[in-house]
Design an enzyme around this catalytic site. Structure first.
Site, PDB file in Angstrom:
ATOM      1  N   ASN A   7       0.889  -1.380  -0.052  1.00 29.88           N
ATOM      2  CA  ASN A   7       0.186  -0.011  -0.046  1.00 29.88           C
ATOM      3  C   ASN A   7       0.752   1.221  -0.265  1.00 29.88           C
ATOM      4  OD1 ASN A   7      -1.700   2.075   0.419  1.00 29.88           O
ATOM      5  ND2 ASN A   7      -2.686   1.331   2.513  1.00 29.88           N
ATOM      6  N   ARG A  84      -2.746  -2.087  -3.356  1.00 27.52           N
ATOM      7  CA  ARG A  84      -3.772  -1.361  -3.129  1.00 27.52           C
ATOM      8  C   ARG A  84      -3.594  -0.070  -4.207  1.00 27.52           C
ATOM      9  NH1 ARG A  84      -5.096   3.268   1.138  1.00 27.52           N
ATOM     10  NH2 ARG A  84      -7.228   3.767   0.655  1.00 27.52           N
ATOM     11  N   HIS A 173     -12.909   3.191  -0.020  1.00 27.62           N
ATOM     12  CA  HIS A 173     -13.002   2.283   1.150  1.00 27.62           C
ATOM     13  C   HIS A 173     -13.593   0.913   0.395  1.00 27.62           C
ATOM     14  CE1 HIS A 173     -12.813   5.556   4.291  1.00 27.62           C
ATOM     15  NE2 HIS A 173     -11.593   4.956   4.238  1.00 27.62           N
ATOM     16  N   ARG A 234     -10.889  15.915   7.607  1.00 25.46           N
ATOM     17  CA  ARG A 234     -11.477  16.313   6.429  1.00 25.46           C
ATOM     18  C   ARG A 234     -12.738  16.990   6.724  1.00 25.46           C
ATOM     19  NH1 ARG A 234     -10.517  10.747   3.466  1.00 25.46           N
ATOM     20  NH2 ARG A 234      -8.372  11.086   2.464  1.00 25.46           N
ATOM     21  N   GLU A 379      -8.738  -5.052   5.239  1.00 26.90           N
ATOM     22  CA  GLU A 379      -8.733  -4.608   3.678  1.00 26.90           C
ATOM     23  C   GLU A 379      -7.547  -5.529   2.964  1.00 26.90           C
ATOM     24  OE1 GLU A 379      -8.799  -0.513   5.296  1.00 26.90           O
ATOM     25  OE2 GLU A 379      -9.638  -0.210   3.394  1.00 26.90           O
TER      26      GLU A 379
END
Ligand code: AMP
Length: 411
Positions: A7, A84, A173, A234, A379
């Site tokens: 990743n 990823r 996601h 965010r 994940e």
């Protein structure tokens, strides 16, 4: 045999070596602050060790990781590498083996994820350089949401803008929401194609997905991960009319506005203290008003989003909480479920408090709207699953080809 999961971010490279049979993480870690003099590599294997990186590039980090795996005798048993990749645009509905054509398309999608896709590509190229003989697989954050219908993915902009520039909602996601969907189907013993859930991935980045008959039909993130819930740093959704007004008030250029919305807002901006939910909970307990407000805003936006997905689903089997906050924050889950009490949930605080630190379970039940569950996401496990599935398919087709060639002509 092992699969290696990569990743890669713009200044980081995380990895995990996972056994192909038991799906256990054997070694994990990552490089941080790449391309800077402070670049370091942490390896978790029989304890945790952090060392400075001599070569601070992504390739340098990957070579160092590979050297460690080689030295410990694992490298020769790596059979595939899963990467990823954040944005697959409208090109990828599922994971794919990385070919030169796939690399070109990932490059083509880079304007949609200007920070992530180029970094993901750097990781892919570094890994391919070190392990050229192995299959490399791309697993896209956006792929699971490619089943969204037009009414969910289009913005209310002139349609030509979508047609010309691919400006639409994509969602992110995806690997987490897909894992949660498949695992919830197993936990509740409901066939995947009959399962309706609302999956709440609540971490530093946070999104909610409406999953109907096992497929994503709506999600809170959009063209970029900025849309939707309020997150760690965010802002989440806000009035677009606010942007020109902010430019005027703060005398910011558009890049400064982007920074403000992505890195200085959310839990951090409201609390003025931190984006860390744990810290905010303890500050709120001590009476810090802005920390309490930040947590309450976070929870309210999640419950509002959950309720907004009921028209898309019509029937609900479960609300599922996952991610660092979803899996651990007793306070946030209680807040959300109490705001959804009108749907008839009987909420059990002993079981809610029990579900932390990797413990899964049912925290609420409603006669009309199913259960609320805590499920731990995986994940990396999803990336390994896809990588090994693609590898198995490739081996089968190569065998078939070889077998067909060697067949006698009368067959
Ligand atoms: P993630 O991005 O999924 O790793 O989640 C990170 C977020 O999870 C941070 O805001 C953490 O503070 C939060 N988190 C982790 N453990 C806990 C906990 N025990 N209670 C509350 N929040 C937690």
């Amino acid at each position: 045999m092992y699969a290696l999961v990569i990743n890669c971010g713009s200044s980081s490279l995380k990895f995990a070596l996972i056994s192909s049979k038991e799906r256990q993480t054997i070694i994990s870690g990552g490089a941080e602050q790449l391309d800077s003099p402070e670049a370091s590599l942490t390896i978790k294997h029989d304890g945790k060790k952090t060392d400075a990186l001599k070569d601070s590039s992504h390739l340098g980090a990957f070579k160092e990781i590979f050297a460690y795996l080689d030295q410990k005798g694992f490298a020769k048993n790596i059979i595939a590498v899963g990467h990823r990749v954040v944005h697959g645009g409208e090109y990828f509905q599922e994971s794919v083996e990385i070919t030169p054509e796939v690399i070109e398309i990932i490059k083509k999608c880079a304007p949609l994820a200007p920070i992530h896709n180029p970094a993901n590509l750097i990781g892919i190229l570094a890994a391919q350089e070190v392990l050229p003989a192995l299959p490399h697989v791309a697993v896209f954050d956006t792929a699971f949401h490619q089943t969204m219908p037009e009414e969910a993915y289009l913005y209310g902009l002139p349609l030509e803008i979508y047609e010309k520039y691919n400006i639409r909602r994509y969602g992110f996601h995806g690997s987490s929401h897909r894992y949660i969907t498949e695992r919830t189907a197993r936990i509740l013993d409901i066939p995947l194609d009959k399962l309706n859930i609302i999956s709440c991935h609540l971490g530093n980045g946070a999104s909610v997905a409406a999953v109907k008959h096992g497929k994503s039909v709506d999600t809170s993130m959009g063209l970029t991960p900025l849309e939707g819930l309020m997150m760690g740093t965010r802002s989440g959704s806000l009035d677009p009319g606010l942007i020109p007004y902010l430019v005027e008030c703060l005398d910011y250029d558009i890049y400064e506005i982007d920074k403000l919305l992505n890195f200085k807002s959310g839990l951090l901006g409201i609390s003025g203290v931190s984006n860390d939910c744990r810290l905010l909970e303890s500050k709120a307990k001590e009476g810090h008003v802005r920390s309490r407000l930040a947590l309450d805003m976070f929870g309210y936006r999640v419950s509002k989003t959950i309720a907004s997905y009921l028209p898309a689903l019509q029937r609900l089997d479960a609300i599922v909480f996952t991610g660092g906050i979803g899996e651990n924050s007793v306070y946030i889950r209680e807040l959300i479920m109490s705001q959804l009490a009108f749907l008839g949930y009987t909420f059990s605080n002993p079981s809610n408090s029990f579900c932390t630190g990797g413990k899964e379970g049912v925290i609420a039940t409603s006669s009309g709207f199913g259960k609320a569950l805590v499920v731990c996401t995986d994940e990396e496990g999803m990336i390994v699953q896809d990588t090994l599935e693609i590898l198995a398919k490739k081996e089968k087709s190569e065998l078939r080809q070889r077998y067909a060639i060697s067949l006698p002509p009368y067959y």
